[in-house]
Scaffold this motif. Structure first.
Motif, PDB file in Angstrom:
ATOM      1  N   ILE A  10       0.816  -1.060  -0.045  1.00 15.88           N
ATOM      2  CA  ILE A  10      -0.006  -0.064  -0.084  1.00 15.88           C
ATOM      3  C   ILE A  10       0.984   1.161  -0.076  1.00 15.88           C
ATOM      4  CG2 ILE A  10      -1.675   1.320   1.514  1.00 15.88           C
ATOM      5  CD1 ILE A  10      -2.783  -1.385   2.071  1.00 15.88           C
ATOM      6  N   ARG A  11       1.691   1.138   1.007  1.00 15.84           N
ATOM      7  CA  ARG A  11       2.767   2.418   0.946  1.00 15.84           C
ATOM      8  C   ARG A  11       3.352   2.884  -0.398  1.00 15.84           C
ATOM      9  NH1 ARG A  11       8.194   3.320   2.851  1.00 15.84           N
ATOM     10  NH2 ARG A  11       8.256   1.040   2.780  1.00 15.84           N
ATOM     11  N   SER A  12       3.871   1.803  -0.884  1.00 17.25           N
ATOM     12  CA  SER A  12       4.614   1.752  -2.138  1.00 17.25           C
ATOM     13  C   SER A  12       3.855   2.280  -3.343  1.00 17.25           C
ATOM     14  CB  SER A  12       5.478   0.678  -2.500  1.00 17.25           C
ATOM     15  OG  SER A  12       4.604  -0.304  -2.880  1.00 17.25           O
ATOM     16  N   SER A  13       2.427   1.876  -3.275  1.00 18.40           N
ATOM     17  CA  SER A  13       1.776   2.525  -4.138  1.00 18.40           C
ATOM     18  C   SER A  13       0.971   4.123  -4.105  1.00 18.40           C
ATOM     19  CB  SER A  13      -0.020   1.486  -4.064  1.00 18.40           C
ATOM     20  OG  SER A  13      -0.553   1.907  -3.261  1.00 18.40           O
ATOM     21  N   LYS A  14       1.430   4.608  -3.150  1.00 17.76           N
ATOM     22  CA  LYS A  14       0.847   5.812  -2.733  1.00 17.76           C
ATOM     23  C   LYS A  14       2.021   6.880  -2.912  1.00 17.76           C
ATOM     24  CE  LYS A  14      -3.095   4.913  -0.116  1.00 17.76           C
ATOM     25  NZ  LYS A  14      -4.127   4.793  -1.210  1.00 17.76           N
TER      26      LYS A  14
END
Lengths: 322, 322
Positions: A10-14
């Protein structure tokens, strides 16, 4: 995929990172989120954390909900309409959704970027139940966005909290029977707690007493007790005090001192006495509600037996339209 | 200095701007802050807003408290030890403090960057009472940090809410008498509300019923009602439902429909019926608790009369050590 990986994805997608965490559910599932809300509001330097009962979230969508948000949504059966709707709203607003349910066919999963199918029942280990899983997600999010100093100690605590629970359940077995004998017909139970455990003072009131036993109950924060609620205290009124280990213990101790002087029907469930201090003092406070939940299941089980009122008996929920 | 100027001064004194607002108080003063918490959590895109009962704030200081924080602290008498301590802690951490009190000699003022000495009593206009003042501060902070679209409509609402209150108090005068006649000896009162008004469902429970009348009470969020609490509903149990005007009204209407079917002792106080809709629909929801407070003062006044229990009678508060 484990929790660390889910949060990492999730973090890397944001692009702008994770800015806010919404905890959204109803009733018992919302109760399970309180420890995470308390943890994040206490420990985060930048991250925002807000919790909502599902239908309020759906009707009064917070303006901050959007692409930088993670929304954690939980429903045991997975089909609570307003909770499914909350996940849908979150998803439509571009938030990442993590759903939790015990039902692999749940409608809720339709709106999940990541779903966690959790275990349930007396034979499961508490770290596999939703309260601990959600807290684990919260800790992981904080650590990956800001670095959380207590991370390793928290993970160690997670490994041993089930032992604390099992030992504690043994210790209270007889006390819970006596509690039920003495108090099974009480007209009202006040449940007191503080810190991460206030949510479970509320939870035991609304789920175990009101929902499962049709007994009147009211949750009071141990710190708020002295600012109004204590005026109803007398020798006839029942108080169940959840004593935390950790920073807010003094608040609970103050309530106990007063209750011992002016009350008479006072039941104490004390996580410290039940052995929670094997968990590191820097993180122990966040584990109190996990222990309280399981310990208080023993109490409600005894109430159910003596009151001949099975914990699954309902008159409205799932039986009539509402 | 007016509120706009106070917030302007604070904002210009903070290099990194205002990042978080803490609302800290105990009992009735904390109740007065709920509308502001709800407003900021709903309307802010970036700003964080958290509320704490004073002693929890003092014992478990949130890590985000610091130079970018504004801490609003309220105490009617101004000498509640944990509230004074909370202002001290906030000040020591470099936060800007705005204190509110009715006592010009209050200890609380020692730790105030800005103090607002508010008016009190039946002859004052509600916009000069703490709930509205704190909400006004919250609106001002949001508008000066992010721009709040509803700002002008909110300020217009603030000018006319006292008229709504006065008219509403007249409308409920007879109903409140009947309520007191019927329900003065009830063993428990469940108070339901949603949105900005949930805080006042809690407030009427802990202050008006428990503290001032020594009557048992329990606050339930209208949205949560269906997820546990409704199982105690029967023809014998009293419900006082605070019906909001605004986005969460549907939650209250759903509770009303259920209560009309399965309950019998149901008292409704409906801000819409009492005329709150003269305030613009984009901001009206935030005014509900201001109206409820004053309307429910009529109800508690009638209870006090019929129960021969003066609103100022205490057995513990200010009388014994605690």
């Amino acid at each position: 995929m484990n929790i660390r990986e889910i949060v990492g994805k999730i973090r890397s997608s944001k692009e702008d990172g994770i800015k806010e965490v919404f905890l959204v559910a109803c009733g018992g599932s919302l109760v399970d989120m309180y420890a995470s809300q308390y943890f994040l509001q206490s420990e985060a330097r930048e991250l925002r954390a807000l919790s909502y009962t599902s239908n309020e979230f759906v009707h009064a969508i917070p303006k901050s909900l959007g692409k930088s948000s993670v929304v954690i949504v939980c429903s045991h059966g997975g089909n609570t309409p307003e909770t499914v709707e909350a996940a849908k709203v979150a998803s439509e607003k571009g938030a990442a959704t993590i759903t939790l349910t015990h039902n692999k066919d749940a409608d809720l999963i339709k709106y999940a970027d990541y779903n966690i199918l959790y275990e349930w029942g007396n034979d499961t280990s508490v770290e596999d139940n939703p309260m601990a899983i959600i807290l684990n997600i919260a800790v992981e999010i904080l650590n990956q966005t800001e670095v959380y100093e207590g991370y390793n100690k928290f993970m160690e605590g997670l490994k041993i909290v089930n032992d604390v629970v099992k030992r504690g359940q043994g210790l209270v077995a007889e006390r819970a029977k006596k509690y039920a004998e003495k108090y099974k017909d009480e007209p009202i139970t006040y449940v007191l707690g503080s810190g991460a455990s206030y949510g479970h003072a509320y939870g035991f009131s609304i789920c175990s007493l009101m929902e499962m036993q049709w007994m009147n109950a009211s949750a009071v924060h141990s710190g708020e007790y002295f600012h109004g609620p204590f005026e109803v205290t007398d020798k006839e009124t029942l108080y169940l005090l959840l004593m935390n280990e950790g920073r807010t213990r003094e608040l609970d101790e103050r309530a106990l001192k007063f209750l011992n002087k002016y009350g008479a029907k006072v039941e104490v469930v004390d996580c410290k006495e039940l052995g929670i201090s094997v968990i590191d003092s820097s993180v122990v406070e966040f584990f109190n509600p996990i222990v309280f939940y399981s310990i208080l299941c023993v109490y409600r089980g005894e109430l159910a037996k003596l009151r001949n009122h099975d914990l699954d008996t309902r008159r409205y929920m799932g039986k009539v339209e509402y």
